[in-house]
Design a protein around this motif. Structure first.
Motif, mmCIF file in Angstrom:
data_model
loop_
_atom_site.group_PDB
_atom_site.id
_atom_site.type_symbol
_atom_site.label_atom_id
_atom_site.label_comp_id
_atom_site.label_asym_id
_atom_site.label_seq_id
_atom_site.Cartn_x
_atom_site.Cartn_y
_atom_site.Cartn_z
ATOM 1 N N GLU A 1 -5.512 3.992 -8.155
ATOM 2 C CA GLU A 1 -6.908 4.397 -8.060
ATOM 3 C C GLU A 1 -7.207 5.485 -9.089
ATOM 4 O O GLU A 1 -6.279 6.137 -9.605
ATOM 5 N N THR B 1 -0.047 -1.875 -2.102
ATOM 6 C CA THR B 1 -0.870 -0.692 -1.890
ATOM 7 C C THR B 1 -0.933 0.077 -3.199
ATOM 8 O O THR B 1 0.070 0.668 -3.628
ATOM 9 N N SER C 1 -4.190 5.006 -2.923
ATOM 10 C CA SER C 1 -5.017 4.270 -1.967
ATOM 11 C C SER C 1 -4.269 4.136 -0.652
ATOM 12 O O SER C 1 -3.039 4.115 -0.618
ATOM 13 N N GLN C 2 -5.002 4.033 0.443
ATOM 14 C CA GLN C 2 -4.425 3.790 1.761
ATOM 15 C C GLN C 2 -4.651 2.345 2.199
ATOM 16 O O GLN C 2 -4.221 1.956 3.292
ATOM 17 N N LYS C 3 -5.289 1.581 1.347
ATOM 18 C CA LYS C 3 -5.674 0.215 1.718
ATOM 19 C C LYS C 3 -4.735 -0.795 1.078
ATOM 20 O O LYS C 3 -4.488 -0.772 -0.122
#
Length: 391
Positions: free
Chosen positions: A201, A250, A254-256
């Motif tokens: 990210e 992942t 990012s946590q998604k």
């Protein structure tokens, strides 16, 4: 799958040409003439015939009309001549090839001009250059595994064709229309490899001014080649194992999790059992990758491939010029007898040097320089004797 039809009329080498194409796993068949249509014409077929067969079909217009029933999109017309040359007609859909006649003492399978003709015909159909039985068998096995979606591990010496084989698997698979993404795990710094593989990210680390999808997501729907995976750091191996198990990545910062649909091919030039015993490679990751193992061989143990590869390289580096320089018999013998510690990459270097050194339209034994030198001094001409001493 597209076919190559060869009209055997007045073409003594029709059978040998079909054999060479078969060794490259190009579907070919020798026919008597333009008769009844093929039961499954398909698309993208090639027709090879002599100039005499063209006249028997009523000239160019008659040949083109008769070829349509076979689903022909490419015509190759062969005529005898002193040099190998190619002339394109009909916007490139027809190629007229002059083919030097072979002597009785030459084995037709390895005649340089016939190898050049087979490479000209086979190249649009894709695949690997092959003349050795072992390479043909490897292509067969790769084509079969391509139809499934299992992970493949290719082991073999550096420069022995692991990436070419990987591309063949992708091209013969249902994923052929999707991306083929290759990453050399040995060529990327350790601190950058994770971000390149999984993406990141914006602001995830210093210098990350924009977000990046990463190689896994870039290959979504297609094939990801992890070249020289044995060079991957141990810490990253654990993360890779999880991605292969979960089919999710992942991105850094990012946590998604993001789902990915990829087929993974991994390669290495190392003995993986030794690497695992030394603690350099995770055993669980190896067995996750080694679902279907394939192995490429060193060039020296498949000498039948050497003339075919050399001719294909000459065609590639010279381009579509006419006439095409061909290997002399003694030059071919020198290439076949050499041990090739650098495998296919070394062969390509030798071919390129020979094209620079040649005089005239033939690559002779004096043009073959197998010694490793930092420079060629004025007056130096490589000879077979130098090559023999170097070997």
């Amino acid at each position: 799958m597209a076919k190559v039809f060869i009209i055997g009329q007045d073409f003594d080498d029709a059978g040998a040409l079909a054999d060479l194409l078969t060794r490259r796993r190009v579907d070919s068949i020798v026919i008597d003439g333009l008769g009844a249509p093929d039961t499954n014409p398909g698309k993208g077929n090639t027709l090879v015939c002599t100039a005499a067969a063209e006249q028997a079909a009523g000239g160019q217009s008659g040949l083109v009309t008769g070829a349509r029933q076979l689903g022909i999109t490419q015509l190759v017309i062969v005529a005898p001549g002193e040099d190998f040359s190619v002339e394109a007609e009909l916007g490139g859909r027809m190629q007229r090839v002059t083919l030097p006649l072979r002597g009785e003492a030459q084995p037709p399978l390895y005649t340089p001009s016939l190898l050049a003709l087979s490479d000209l015909i086979a190249t649009p159909h894709g695949g690997m250059v092959a003349a050795a039985a072992s390479t043909s068998a490897l292509i067969d096995l790769a084509a079969r595994v391509a139809q499934s979606d299992v992970t493949v591990f290719i082991n073999g010496p550096t420069g022995s064709g692991k990436e070419v084989l990987s591309r063949l698997i992708h091209d013969r698979s249902p994923r052929a229309g999707k991306p083929f993404v290759a990453v050399n795990c040995a060529a990327i710094p350790e601190n950058m490899l994770e971000a390149m593989l999984f993406g990141h990210e914006k602001g995830a680390f210093t210098g990350a001014s924009t977000a990046n999808r990463g190689i896994f997501r870039a290959a979504d729907g297609g094939t990801l080649l992890l070249d020289e995976i044995s060079e991957m750091p141990l810490g990253l191996q654990a993360k890779l194992l999880r991605v292969l198990q979960e089919k999710k990545v992942t991105p850094l910062g990012s946590q998604k999790e993001e789902s990915v649909n990829i087929r993974v091919i991994a390669t290495s030039n190392r003995d993986m059992l030794t690497e695992m015993q030394a603690g350099n490679f995770r055993e669980d990751l190896y067995y996750r990758l080694n679902v279907f193992p394939l192995a490429t061989e060193a060039l020296a143990v498949r000498p039948d491939d050497i003339p075919a590869l050399a001719v294909a390289m000459i065609r590639r580096h010279v381009g579509e010029t006419a006439p095409l320089p061909l290997l002399s018999d003694d030059a071919m013998a020198v290439l076949r007898d050499y041990q090739w510690p650098g495998n296919v990459r070394e062969l390509e270097n030798v071919v390129q040097r020979a094209l620079v050194l040649r005089t005239g339209n033939k690559v002779c034994v004096n043009d073959i320089m197998l010694t490793t030198q930092t420079a060629i001094l004025p007056g130096m001409i490589p000879t077979a004797a130098m090559a023999a001493r170097a070997a």
